[in-house]
Design a protein around this motif. Sequence first.
Motif, PDB file in Angstrom:
ATOM      1  N   PRO A  68      55.616  14.809  35.849  1.00 23.82           N
ATOM      2  CA  PRO A  68      56.259  14.218  37.028  1.00 23.82           C
ATOM      3  C   PRO A  68      55.294  14.104  38.208  1.00 23.82           C
ATOM      4  N   ARG A  69      55.552  13.109  39.053  1.00 23.88           N
ATOM      5  CA  ARG A  69      54.722  12.908  40.239  1.00 23.88           C
ATOM      6  C   ARG A  69      55.231  13.796  41.372  1.00 23.88           C
ATOM      7  N   LEU A  70      54.290  14.371  42.110  1.00 26.79           N
ATOM      8  CA  LEU A  70      54.630  15.244  43.232  1.00 26.79           C
ATOM      9  C   LEU A  70      55.160  14.419  44.401  1.00 26.79           C
ATOM     10  N   GLU A  71      56.245  14.942  45.021  1.00 28.06           N
ATOM     11  CA  GLU A  71      56.830  14.280  46.177  1.00 28.06           C
ATOM     12  C   GLU A  71      57.097  15.309  47.276  1.00 28.06           C
ATOM     13  N   GLU A  72      57.071  14.848  48.505  1.00 32.58           N
ATOM     14  CA  GLU A  72      57.339  15.718  49.640  1.00 32.58           C
ATOM     15  C   GLU A  72      58.717  16.360  49.492  1.00 32.58           C
ATOM     16  N   GLY A  73      58.775  17.676  49.740  1.00 29.96           N
ATOM     17  CA  GLY A  73      60.042  18.396  49.655  1.00 29.96           C
ATOM     18  C   GLY A  73      60.236  19.185  48.379  1.00 29.96           C
ATOM     19  N   MET A  74      59.330  19.045  47.411  1.00 26.03           N
ATOM     20  CA  MET A  74      59.408  19.867  46.202  1.00 26.03           C
ATOM     21  C   MET A  74      58.954  21.289  46.511  1.00 26.03           C
ATOM     22  N   PHE A  75      59.691  22.274  46.013  1.00 24.34           N
ATOM     23  CA  PHE A  75      59.336  23.689  46.130  1.00 24.34           C
ATOM     24  C   PHE A  75      59.129  24.244  44.725  1.00 24.34           C
ATOM     25  N   PHE A  76      58.022  24.955  44.499  1.00 19.38           N
ATOM     26  CA  PHE A  76      57.793  25.545  43.177  1.00 19.38           C
ATOM     27  C   PHE A  76      56.727  26.627  43.269  1.00 19.38           C
ATOM     28  N   THR A  77      56.620  27.403  42.195  1.00 19.66           N
ATOM     29  CA  THR A  77      55.585  28.421  42.100  1.00 19.66           C
ATOM     30  C   THR A  77      54.434  27.904  41.247  1.00 19.66           C
ATOM     31  N   ILE A  78      53.235  28.375  41.570  1.00 24.01           N
ATOM     32  CA  ILE A  78      52.077  28.227  40.695  1.00 24.01           C
ATOM     33  C   ILE A  78      51.608  29.641  40.408  1.00 24.01           C
ATOM     34  N   GLU A  79      51.513  30.028  39.139  1.00 22.38           N
ATOM     35  CA  GLU A  79      51.290  31.437  38.805  1.00 22.38           C
ATOM     36  C   GLU A  79      50.484  31.609  37.522  1.00 22.38           C
ATOM     37  N   PRO A  80      49.243  31.116  37.510  1.00 25.69           N
ATOM     38  CA  PRO A  80      48.467  31.174  36.272  1.00 25.69           C
ATOM     39  C   PRO A  80      48.219  32.593  35.771  1.00 25.69           C
ATOM     40  N   MET A  81      48.371  32.750  34.465  1.00 24.06           N
ATOM     41  CA  MET A  81      48.017  33.975  33.760  1.00 24.06           C
ATOM     42  C   MET A  81      46.760  33.675  32.947  1.00 24.06           C
ATOM     43  N   VAL A  82      45.740  34.484  33.112  1.00 22.93           N
ATOM     44  CA  VAL A  82      44.443  34.229  32.487  1.00 22.93           C
ATOM     45  C   VAL A  82      44.037  35.447  31.675  1.00 22.93           C
ATOM     46  N   ASN A  83      43.598  35.214  30.442  1.00 21.25           N
ATOM     47  CA  ASN A  83      43.169  36.289  29.548  1.00 21.25           C
ATOM     48  C   ASN A  83      41.653  36.267  29.361  1.00 21.25           C
ATOM     49  N   LEU A  84      41.074  37.464  29.241  1.00 27.45           N
ATOM     50  CA  LEU A  84      39.654  37.546  28.903  1.00 27.45           C
ATOM     51  C   LEU A  84      39.401  37.078  27.480  1.00 27.45           C
ATOM     52  N   GLY A  85      40.394  37.266  26.631  1.00 28.78           N
ATOM     53  CA  GLY A  85      40.268  36.867  25.233  1.00 28.78           C
ATOM     54  C   GLY A  85      41.036  35.594  24.941  1.00 28.78           C
ATOM     55  N   ARG A  86      41.773  35.587  23.847  1.00 32.05           N
ATOM     56  CA  ARG A  86      42.515  34.412  23.430  1.00 32.05           C
ATOM     57  C   ARG A  86      43.811  34.274  24.236  1.00 32.05           C
ATOM     58  N   PRO A  87      44.411  33.085  24.239  1.00 32.32           N
ATOM     59  CA  PRO A  87      45.596  32.856  25.077  1.00 32.32           C
ATOM     60  C   PRO A  87      46.912  33.359  24.500  1.00 32.32           C
ATOM     61  N   GLU A  88      46.941  33.694  23.198  1.00 29.96           N
ATOM     62  CA  GLU A  88      48.217  34.003  22.567  1.00 29.96           C
ATOM     63  C   GLU A  88      48.830  35.300  23.113  1.00 29.96           C
ATOM     64  N   THR A  89      50.166  35.299  23.207  1.00 30.67           N
ATOM     65  CA  THR A  89      50.900  36.475  23.684  1.00 30.67           C
ATOM     66  C   THR A  89      52.003  36.834  22.695  1.00 30.67           C
ATOM     67  N   LYS A  90      52.561  38.016  22.869  1.00 30.55           N
ATOM     68  CA  LYS A  90      53.773  38.382  22.139  1.00 30.55           C
ATOM     69  C   LYS A  90      54.648  39.216  23.063  1.00 30.55           C
ATOM     70  N   VAL A  91      55.954  39.136  22.848  1.00 26.96           N
ATOM     71  CA  VAL A  91      56.911  39.886  23.654  1.00 26.96           C
ATOM     72  C   VAL A  91      57.337  41.125  22.869  1.00 26.96           C
ATOM     73  N   LEU A  92      57.291  42.280  23.513  1.00 30.59           N
ATOM     74  CA  LEU A  92      57.609  43.539  22.862  1.00 30.59           C
ATOM     75  C   LEU A  92      59.116  43.679  22.610  1.00 30.59           C
TER      76      LEU A  92
END
Length: 268
Positions: free
Chosen positions: A201-225
Amino acid sequence: MDEPRGRLTKDGIRLHEPADFAGMHKAGQVAAVILDRVAALVEPGTTTEALDDFIREEVAHLGAESATIGYRGYQHASCISVNHVVCHGIPGAKVLKDGDILNIDVTVIVDGWYGDTSRMYVAGSLPRKAERLIQITHDALFKGIEAVRPGNTFGDIGHAIQSYVEGHRMSVVRDFCGHGLGRVFHAPPNVLHYGRPGSGPRLEEGMFFTIEPMVNLGRPETKVLADDWTAVTRDKSLSAQFEHSVGVTADGCELFTLSPAGKFHPTW
């Protein structure tokens, strides 16, 4: 709670009114102040439960409400993710050791508006490889923020983050993303931290959102306990995350969750 104002785009993203920025700024600043204040308690020997207890007290002291207590059965005022925990770490009896790194994520509700932010902390001395991971993650967030202006796309945000991180031989987590917010905790869009320029989607004035990158030293894969909350790196590599809530303005964006004390980065 008042009904959300402003129209929806064809992608279901709410465009807020100019007056709504003040409410988001107030909520974001309460969350940021709490993260400023908890910094002094992060040290070896402290438990993550003690940090969460302090945060719970600060939320009440500042006249806010925790958005996470009671959310889908969650019973804590923060998520605290240590070392190889990517996100949604549950506070508990875990004792911090020298060199541990941790993300603390807090969301509050103030006058119906949601303030959502997280940042990294270190207990004691900061190991060199963790220091580099934290710096790249911090800088990647701001690469994404630099792409926030009307006419750009959410793919531009994701591409800015992904290309920066991968250029430093680290990986972007793809299993979790940022999100819209305002008078609700989570709303469209999903804000991916990877992508192709010009996509989404194209950004428009009035949009509210979070930007919250998660960065790993190793590979990107995750698992939930088994607790259905805690997400960890599959290869046990260290992970880091920073998060701001932003609002798109006529010529860029406003950061609602800037640290009043200038403590957004753990070595500042």
